[in-house]
Design an enzyme around this catalytic site. Structure first.
Site, PDB file in Angstrom:
ATOM      1  CB  SER A   1       0.937   5.784   6.179  1.00 37.76           C
ATOM      2  OG  SER A   1       1.259   7.114   5.109  1.00 37.76           O
TER       3      SER A   1
ATOM      4  CG  ASP B   1       7.055   5.626   1.400  1.00 36.27           C
ATOM      5  OD1 ASP B   1       6.660   6.064   0.328  1.00 36.27           O
ATOM      6  OD2 ASP B   1       6.598   4.920   2.547  1.00 36.27           O
TER       7      ASP B   1
ATOM      8  CG  HIS C   1       3.001   4.700   1.715  1.00 41.11           C
ATOM      9  ND1 HIS C   1       4.080   5.306   2.865  1.00 41.11           N
ATOM     10  CD2 HIS C   1       1.656   4.715   2.635  1.00 41.11           C
ATOM     11  CE1 HIS C   1       3.049   5.518   4.011  1.00 41.11           C
ATOM     12  NE2 HIS C   1       2.223   6.050   3.066  1.00 41.11           N
TER      13      HIS C   1
END
Lengths: 385, 385
Positions: A155, A322, A355
């Site tokens: 991320s 995700d 995610h």
């Protein structure tokens, strides 16, 4: 899982480094000094060549692996860091800082601004991923490490791993970019802005001066987390875990007892827990940092041009479900790297976990990350210690 | 667009019907009387066979088409209702009520509870889609209509159209179900719950008694709308409309002016506007109604069993980029209808507009809806008036 599992790094301590060399932030403001909380796992070899830098994301800390005395759960990436694990502490020396601007000890909105002798609060300077990189580079100097074997992150962590590859190409051999993107989409920014507005709408936010007033904007922070949390999970994962199960009440005709679904009760709990652990100004600061990140902004908005500055190898990983950082974003990174003639491996991992998958156990992910790093260690001539 | 366009229904008036026949709600509570605001477009034929019922969704009203004097925009479905439009007012008589529990005039949280002589507020009874249907049936009686030519709705409106087909199969010839679902997913419920919590967290909500206290929970309502709004749009539509364009500030190194993206400014504006126009208790009430809807709950959770009770024809429409009510949900409706041996047409419309697509101009959608209804009118022997 126990602290004494043979694949656990076991009980760990947190260190703190005081850095009195000034750091000039991207916004132009100079922090005369700052301190970094960090943890390390494994041992630095005599060549100082086996170090991996872990870059945390929005709500992460330096506590990536192992156990703190009394804790009921280990560090946030414990599944992937330890003896014999994907990031093998028998071969690598792993450095995991809490970055500036965060709220787990390092200099940030919760620490005292020496000029005012009050908490920085909302006045903490706006940050960019490159500021974290500069501060991490000072930690690198502290260990007299010349070159990271790898810089790894998911991320926002992946954004730092990419930024390192462009700004200090000679300082890393591998950049491992997981569930990330070269820039946020309008939808991503929208969710972040709603979270920020939730915090700022909370009367206890007091324009960000809540620490001085011994107040905490818990309601706003809980809402912010709830919004984030839903976007980290996939529709499928939520359907499987909660479905439409009821927590209380029922649908019998003639009943007016309040009906609460399991998912509502779960989310409310997660929001409240986060409000106990995290700092509101930090949430605003770091979500803005995410919004601001744009890998190729200073490279004529051309990612291929940007990546031409890199010289390390890349591993790019994405997860099929995700939707916050969809696989398409990772394919774009990979395409740009190929366009720039770089050495890149790309894995799109089947997962229902959204995610959050980058933090969760997944055999294929484990094998790909572990296999890649094992080859890195082999090339460096690092043996099990 | 002008009020006097040949395809516009032009200036319209709102009517109100006072119903003093008690209505027993699904929760068991009886409303002794209620009133319904509504509009009609077109003319009821002498056989009373050409009536279409429009079912609005969460934030909709009775004002579906045409113009109110002084307004700068027409009703919410104006693109599809008018002379020569998909819902052709030269052939059909269109009835569009504001449903109970809503905040545009009909009995709901903003109206006075005769027992307390104060606004109902948070005490308005919990509603289910079937309660709207029962109230709509009273409006049907008012017009002495025995059978709707069609019941039409998008989103929550589609849920009502399905509910009609099961509960009063002899009272409609066609059910048109657009961008809908047989029940909400855990993710849908999660977003609704965050919106509700945003409202309840607002200190001006005053446990729902804000009207009595001359207060308005504007901050909470704005946040609720912002959350909803993002989920109604697609990632692609937002990227095309806003991208990463800046509203203010810039990224020059050395600058600390606040940076605001266009999407942030847009969303904040939409939130604030909604807070001026909508009622907080209504938002809570109707999102719960959405969460509670489960087409086949009373049919052993078997949608095929449920739809066996229907006898009308169905048109089911979905939009490719709708992630709040994805096409998969409409395919499930269609499959269940086929399983039950019903006559169903299904169209999956290419659109980048997300869930909002059901409200927006789209040629293919227009042709499919218009073509279907034109055949309905032909079969009824309805000629252009």
């Amino acid at each position: 899982m126990s602290a004494y599992d043979e694949h656990s790094v076991g009980l760990v301590d947190t260190d703190v480094l005081h850095i009195d060399k000034p750091i000039k932030l991207a916004c132009g403001i100079v922090l005369a000094e700052h301190h970094l909380y960090f943890e390390t796992y494994g041992r630095l070899n005599s060549e100082r060549s086996n170090a991996i830098l872990i870059c945390h994301a929005l709500s992460g800390s330096h506590h990536a692996a192992g156990w703190h005395a009394g804790d009921r759960k280990p560090g946030w990436w414990d599944h992937y860091i330890g003896p014999g694990k994907a990031m093998d502490t028998e071969r690598f020396f792993i450095v995991s800082p809490n970055n500036i601007g965060s709220c787990f000890g390092s200099t940030g909105p919760m620490t005292i601004n020496p000029e005012t002798e009050k908490p920085w609060g909302p006045d903490f300077p706006p940050l960019r991923a490159r500021d974290w990189m500069e501060s991490q580079k000072m930690l690198m100097s502290h260990f007299a490490i010349d070159c990271w074997a790898a810089v790894v992150g998911g991320s926002l962590g992946g954004m730092q791993a990419m930024r390192w590859s462009l700004e200090y190409p000679e300082k890393l051999l591998n950049s491992i970019v997981i569930a990330s993107a070269m820039k946020l989409s309008a939808q991503n920014i929208a969710f972040n802005e709603i979270a920020r507005r939730a915090i700022k709408s909370d009367p206890d936010y007091l324009s960000g001066r809540y620490l001085e007033e011994h107040s905490v904007p818990r309601r706003g922070l809980a809402l912010a987390r709830m919004i984030g949390h839903v976007t980290y999970l996939s529709d499928v994962a939520m359907a499987e875990k909660f479905g439409r199960e009821l927590h209380s009440g029922n649908f019998l005709v003639g009943k007016t007892d309040p009906i609460e679904f399991q998912i509502e009760s779960y989310l409310n709990y997660q929001g409240d827990k986060f409000a106990d652990d995290f700092d509101a100004n930090t949430y605003i600061l770091i979500t803005k940092m995410l919004d601001y990140f744009d890998l190729s902004r200073e490279y004529c908005h051309d990612p291929v041009e940007a990546f031409k500055h890199a010289s390390c190898n890349f591993l790019v990983i994405s997860f099929t479900s995700d939707w916050r950082f969809p696989a398409q974003r990772s394919r774009e990174i990979t395409d740009a790297l190929i366009g720039a003639g770089k050495n890149v491996s790309y894995a799109e991992i089947q997962s229902d976990q959204g995610h959050d998958a980058f933090l969760l156990p997944n055999q294929r992910y484990e094998k790909i990350l572990g296999g890649y790093l094992s080859r890195v260690a082999d090339r460096l001539g690092v043996v099990d210690e």
